[in-house]
Design a protein around this motif. Structure first.
Motif, PDB file in Angstrom:
ATOM      1  N   ALA A   1       0.815  -1.209   0.000  1.00 36.29           N
ATOM      2  CA  ALA A   1       0.000   0.000   0.000  1.00 36.29           C
ATOM      3  C   ALA A   1       0.850   1.260   0.000  1.00 36.29           C
ATOM      4  O   ALA A   1       0.414   2.313  -0.490  1.00 36.29           O
ATOM      5  CB  ALA A   1      -0.942  -0.012   1.201  1.00 36.29           C
ATOM      6  N   ASP A   2       2.072   1.195   0.561  1.00 31.72           N
ATOM      7  CA  ASP A   2       2.917   2.382   0.627  1.00 31.72           C
ATOM      8  C   ASP A   2       3.845   2.508  -0.585  1.00 31.72           C
ATOM      9  O   ASP A   2       4.743   3.358  -0.601  1.00 31.72           O
ATOM     10  CB  ASP A   2       3.758   2.374   1.912  1.00 31.72           C
ATOM     11  N   ASP A   3       3.630   1.690  -1.600  1.00 32.89           N
ATOM     12  CA  ASP A   3       4.432   1.747  -2.819  1.00 32.89           C
ATOM     13  C   ASP A   3       3.676   2.574  -3.851  1.00 32.89           C
ATOM     14  O   ASP A   3       2.691   2.109  -4.424  1.00 32.89           O
ATOM     15  CB  ASP A   3       4.681   0.328  -3.336  1.00 32.89           C
ATOM     16  N   PRO A   4       4.121   3.807  -4.142  1.00 31.52           N
ATOM     17  CA  PRO A   4       3.355   4.671  -5.046  1.00 31.52           C
ATOM     18  C   PRO A   4       3.317   4.163  -6.483  1.00 31.52           C
ATOM     19  O   PRO A   4       2.442   4.567  -7.256  1.00 31.52           O
ATOM     20  CB  PRO A   4       4.098   6.012  -4.959  1.00 31.52           C
ATOM     21  N   ALA A   5       4.246   3.286  -6.861  1.00 33.95           N
ATOM     22  CA  ALA A   5       4.270   2.764  -8.229  1.00 33.95           C
ATOM     23  C   ALA A   5       3.471   1.480  -8.381  1.00 33.95           C
ATOM     24  O   ALA A   5       3.316   0.980  -9.504  1.00 33.95           O
ATOM     25  CB  ALA A   5       5.711   2.538  -8.682  1.00 33.95           C
ATOM     26  N   ALA A   6       2.976   0.904  -7.285  1.00 38.98           N
ATOM     27  CA  ALA A   6       2.180  -0.322  -7.364  1.00 38.98           C
ATOM     28  C   ALA A   6       0.798   0.000  -7.919  1.00 38.98           C
ATOM     29  O   ALA A   6       0.117   0.906  -7.426  1.00 38.98           O
ATOM     30  CB  ALA A   6       2.077  -0.977  -6.000  1.00 38.98           C
ATOM     31  N   VAL A   7       0.371  -0.754  -8.914  1.00 42.78           N
ATOM     32  CA  VAL A   7      -0.917  -0.517  -9.565  1.00 42.78           C
ATOM     33  C   VAL A   7      -2.025  -1.355  -8.930  1.00 42.78           C
ATOM     34  O   VAL A   7      -3.163  -0.906  -8.804  1.00 42.78           O
ATOM     35  CB  VAL A   7      -0.814  -0.805 -11.074  1.00 42.78           C
TER      36      VAL A   7
END
Length: 561
Positions: free
Chosen positions: A507-513
């Protein structure tokens, strides 16, 4: 048609889409629609294994995409085949059954912060649809019942190849002399070793996802399959709390075999309240469609005049692929396909062998012998994969050479280079911009050089000496590292394994879709279930890992509605 409503809509009738249609339509109270831009898989060359030569580069079965020019390949652009037919890439690929390594999935579990992606948790989902020629054991499944009385195994047929080659047996012996162990099974968690690949065939015919998963259930009255229908964008609405929800899609009928439309008129198809839309259009098609729908990097979308529905910077980023370095060695004193297929009598013997026994070169997967090993003895796991073939040619689709030779293609299993998939224009019919970024890191270039040195060491072993192998590509006289890298850029090509362009993450990964349950962040009701969600590329061919992803997605989606 615009008034039809479905509980589940699947975009893409390829490898993942066929399995999803099977599983989601098993609940007879749910209406399911599968939409495929290509046509039916009734082209004969789809089903004859060697027919991939007539499917790749054929507009009937291939999107005909190309990469942009690649700096790491000396400015070359590559053909980038993707299936445009029911069965998708499983209808045109190399048929190799490969799961990867246990560490791949353990890595996914860490990157997604979800232990359900560990190897031990994924293995049952591989076995859920497996029909393995060995029968059931701790690593494999076959239709029937396990010792506990539970139904086991499934539809995805895995068989041994129906051929052998003297030159490949000699290469395998040479690899063992170079310290690489023999392997009879690459799919037990560690694929280190050398041996013949297992393939997705049944009795010498290609076994694609259509045969395995879709055809047995097309009679279900709650399942519709539309072919010749290209989705142009996803439809979204804002709910009372301001959240974005997918509500359906717009599509453009293109095929003459799609009888559920008014020819040439765009259609809008709606989801039922609380329904789900699943993208299974692949690592290129899925990010392309999301960006066309306003779901992607805001700045890129705005530059093309596309209204931004959700700023998702990871859409189209993080592209990974396996780049193979095609080394070629001339040989003497042994027949290879080059000379076997050079004359009409030879061609007739090959055809007769296949027609009468379903054996021989026409039953061949594009690569027959596999080898997994390490570019450095300090590594704790294999990071190289060889695809070894009893033939040679200048490039895929070109004529075979007229002299006997074999090709030993080697790829870095865990590339650190990353690329992108971006829109060329806001027009759905325009091919996307594909930039894989091959050999763009020092690590990938170093592994490429190590792989070339290892190939030379294998070929220099006594087991191959009687055939007097001569290095034709890149060339035995080339020792300078800078020159070897330049020549690598001239001969390397994709092995057709793009992944990662809508990757899963925390959830804290801004690049995860997508999250670890494959739900698109910030868009309710939207899921992705194809190779684009892989956080890192698997250590091997990607078709069967994609089926495992689809199997898990179907379970989660069906359980949430």
């Amino acid at each position: 048609m615009s008034e039809q409503v479905f509980d589940h809509i699947i975009v893409g009738g390829g490898t993942a889409g066929c399995l999803l249609a099977n599983r989601l339509s098993a609940r007879r109270d749910r209406r399911v629609l599968l939409v495929e831009a290509g046509g039916n898989d009734d082209y004969p060359w789809i089903h004859i294994p060697v027919g991939y030569l007539w499917c790749i580069g054929n507009p009937r079965t291939d999107w005909l995409w190309r990469t942009e020019t690649e700096p790491g390949l000396n400015g070359r652009a590559l053909r980038y085949p993707r299936g445009k037919v029911l069965g998708g890439c499983s209808s045109i690929n190399g048929m190799i059954y490969m799961r990867g390594q246990a560490r791949d999935y353990d890595g996914w579990a860490r990157l997604s912060d979800d232990p359900d992606w560990r190897w031990e948790a994924c293995l049952p989902w591989f076995k859920a649809h497996e029909d393995h020629w060995r029968g059931a054991d701790a690593a494999h499944a076959a239709p029937g019942f396990d010792p506990g009385g539970r139904r086991a195994g499934g539809e995805w047929r895995v068989e041994r190849q129906r051929l052998s080659w003297e030159i490949l047996d000699a290469f395998a012996a040479a690899a063992q002399q170079a310290g690489i162990p023999a392997s009879e099974d690459f799919n037990r968690g560690s694929n280190e070793g050398v041996g013949y690949f297992e393939v997705n065939q049944r009795g010498g015919l290609r076994w694609n996802a259509t045969k395995a998963f879709l055809r047995p259930v097309q009679h279900r009255d709650n399942l519709q399959v539309w072919t010749g229908a290209q989705v142009t964008r996803l439809l979204t609405t804002r709910e009372a709390d301001g959240a974005l929800r997918v509500s359906g899609l717009a599509l453009r009928p293109e095929g003459h075999d799609h009888d559920a439309h008014t020819a040439g008129q765009p259609l809008q198809v709606q989801l039922s309240p609380g329904g789900s839309l699943v993208l299974a259009a692949g690592a290129i098609g899925t990010p392309q469609l999301m960006q066309l729908s306003g779901l992607g990097p805001a700045a890129d979308l705005q530059a093309l005049g596309i209204p931004v529905q959700a700023d998702l910077p990871g859409v189209g980023a993080h592209l990974q692929d396996h780049l193979q370095i095609r080394t070629v060695f001339g040989v003497s004193g042994v027949r290879t396909l080059n000379t076997m297929a050079a004359s009409w009598p030879g061609k007739l013997r090959i055809a007769a062998d296949y027609l009468l026994r379903r054996r021989g070169p026409m039953s061949m997967a594009p690569s027959q012998l596999g080898c997994f090993t390490r570019s450095s003895p300090e590594l704790p796991w294999p990071d190289l994969e060889y695809h070894v073939q009893p033939l040679s040619l200048d490039a895929f689709g070109e004529p075979l050479h007229r002299h006997d030779a074999f090709t030993a293609s080697v790829c870095h299993l865990n590339p650190t280079s990353r690329g992108t998939v971006r829109l060329r224009s806001p027009r759905p019919e325009d091919a996307p911009l594909i930039r894989p970024g091959y050999l763009s890191t020092d690590e990938d270039r170093a592994v490429a050089l190590a792989a070339l040195r290892l190939t030379r060491r294998i070929v220099a072993q006594p087991a191959l000496a009687r055939y007097q192998p001569q290095e034709l590509r890149p060339g035995a006289t080339i020792e300078d590292e800078a020159e070897l890298l330049r020549l690598t850029g001239d001969i390397a090509t994709t092995i057709f394994h793009p992944v990662g362009t809508c990757r899963m993450g925390r959830a804290d990964d801004p690049a995860a879709v997508v999250d670890s349950r494959l739900r698109v962040r910030g868009v309710r009701g939207l899921h992705i279930a194809d190779a684009s969600v892989m956080p890192t590329i698997t250590s091997g061919n990607t078709c069967s890992p994609t089926l495992m992803i689809a199997e898990r997605a179907a379970h989660w989606i069906a359980g949430s509605t």
